[in-house]
Design an enzyme around this catalytic site. Structure first.
Site, short mmCIF file in Angstrom:
data_model
loop_
_atom_site.label_atom_id
_atom_site.label_comp_id
_atom_site.label_asym_id
_atom_site.label_seq_id
_atom_site.Cartn_x
_atom_site.Cartn_y
_atom_site.Cartn_z
N GLU A 59 0.87 -1.18 0.00
CA GLU A 59 0.00 0.00 0.00
C GLU A 59 0.90 1.23 0.00
OE1 GLU A 59 -1.52 0.93 3.93
OE2 GLU A 59 -3.49 1.44 3.14
N ASN A 122 -7.29 5.85 -1.59
CA ASN A 122 -6.17 4.96 -1.31
C ASN A 122 -6.35 3.78 -2.28
OD1 ASN A 122 -4.22 3.31 -0.23
ND2 ASN A 122 -4.75 3.74 1.91
N LYS A 139 -9.51 1.44 -1.66
CA LYS A 139 -9.66 0.90 -0.29
C LYS A 139 -11.01 1.25 0.32
CE LYS A 139 -6.99 0.94 4.07
NZ LYS A 139 -5.75 1.50 4.66
N GLU A 157 -5.85 8.58 8.23
CA GLU A 157 -6.30 8.18 6.90
C GLU A 157 -7.67 8.76 6.54
OE1 GLU A 157 -4.90 3.74 6.64
OE2 GLU A 157 -6.01 4.31 4.84
N CYS A 183 -4.47 -3.09 3.16
CA CYS A 183 -4.19 -2.97 4.59
C CYS A 183 -5.34 -3.31 5.52
CB CYS A 183 -3.63 -1.59 4.92
SG CYS A 183 -2.83 -1.64 6.53
N ASN A 208 0.47 -1.20 5.25
CA ASN A 208 1.37 -0.37 6.07
C ASN A 208 0.86 -0.50 7.49
OD1 ASN A 208 3.26 1.75 4.58
ND2 ASN A 208 1.40 1.55 3.35
#
Ligand code: ING
Length: 320
Positions: A59, A122, A139, A157, A183, A208
């Site tokens: 990621e 993302n 994501k 995020e 992730c 991550n």
């Protein structure tokens, strides 16, 4: 050899897909895109030399994991994003894929102009061995918050990304059906089930993950267990192969977990990274294991009770 035997041998060759996980060590904030893409090209070369047909990167593979910081300045924030994929600095990776005839999945921060506004996702792209885009995933499960909270590891995020709007797509890669995830998605069983029901045989995942969290130091010794546990369960319960690539090592002062791996539909870890640096892990995935595992217990069409699972689609959490 009879022509029948030749035919069978050809068929059996399509029952394997050689997967590579391209773990990266830290990508510091001071690193240039050119330097980082150079590292990724080198990893792709190593994957291809080891016989891999499809590789997965972490990621946000092009930059540091910037959601660890409380940033307000838009131009500072947007320096971490890509406006085009491929763009001028990422093009060498796509050229390498074509030259080496290997596919790859790349996680990165995406800016797109949709519905008349600028949007940030993302994202992970799946690229074919011809260097062409096969499919895109954004994501779904965006963790953390929009503002820092006392006593927790800063993870913003939700300030920097909207939740994905492309569903849980599965793409054809040659004769293999491939899904993507990023992730925090790996901790939710719904991710794997949606990809499974969409036909995935292989799921590529980039992550991550901080090696420790301030909110619960008492769980620090379980970080690697909680990394592998949901992926092994997801692979087993959905009879899929999973290839998961971590960012690892100390990145801008924060230790990232590593533990990149390739997991079989049996739930076994078939291959595991041993470093917290740039590393390629390869496994020749036997796609017949999928049907073997389905035969044992998971004939979904016969045994699942979708009408009894409505709460899963209608309710986010328990109601007491
Ligand atoms: N990272 C984390 C993960 O699920 C996280 C999420 C980290 C949440 C720290 C809260 C605090 O491994 C990503 N990138 O989703």
């Amino acid at each position: 050899m009879t022509s029948q035997q030749v035919h069978q041998r050809k068929n059996s060759m399509t029952r394997y897909l050689t997967l590579a996980v391209c773990q990266t060590g830290p990508v510091q904030r001071t690193a240039s895109r050119v330097e980082t893409v150079g590292r990724l090209v080198h990893l792709l070369e190593r994957a291809a030399a080891a016989g891999a047909e499809l590789a997965v990167f972490p990621e946000m593979a092009l930059t540091t994991f910037f959601p660890r910081w409380d940033l307000d300045d838009d131009s500072e924030i947007e320096a971490f994003y890509e406006q085009a994929m491929p763009g001028p600095t990422t093009r060498p990776l796509f050229d390498a894929a074509r030259r080496l005839s290997i596919g790859f999945a790349l996680g990165y921060s995406e800016i797109s102009f949709e519905e008349g506004r600028k949007r940030r996702f993302n994202t992970m792209d799946l690229v074919g061995p011809d260097g062409g885009l096969v499919g895109r995933y954004r994501k779904m499960h965006i963790p953390g918050g929009e503002t820092p909270r006392n006593g927790t590891t800063t993870h913003l995020e939700r300030r920097y990304f909207e939740p994905g709007n492309l569903g849980f797509p599965v793409f054809p890669f040659g004769s293999v059906r491939v899904g993507l995830a990023l992730c925090n998605d790996r901790r939710w069983p719904e991710t794997y089930r949606m990809l499974c029901l969409n036909g995935a045989q292989v799921v590529l995942l980039g992550y991550n993950t901080p090696a420790a969290l301030k909110e619960a130091p008492s769980l620090d010794h379980l970080r690697m267990f909680h990394n592998h546990l949901p992926m092994q369960a997801g692979a087993y319960q959905n009879t899929i192969w999973i290839a998961a690539a971590a960012k690892a090592g100390v990145e801008d002062g924060q230790a990232m977990l590593g533990g990149s791996c390739i997991i079989a539909p049996t739930g076994e870890i078939a291959a595991l990274a041993i470093s917290v640096d740039d590393e390629v892990v390869v496994h020749r995935a036997d796609l017949d294991l999928i049907t073997t595992c389905q035969r044992v217990n998971f004939d979904f069409a016969q045994y699942r009770r979708p009408a009894e699972y409505r709460l899963i689609a209608e309710q986010a959490g328990p109601v007491f």
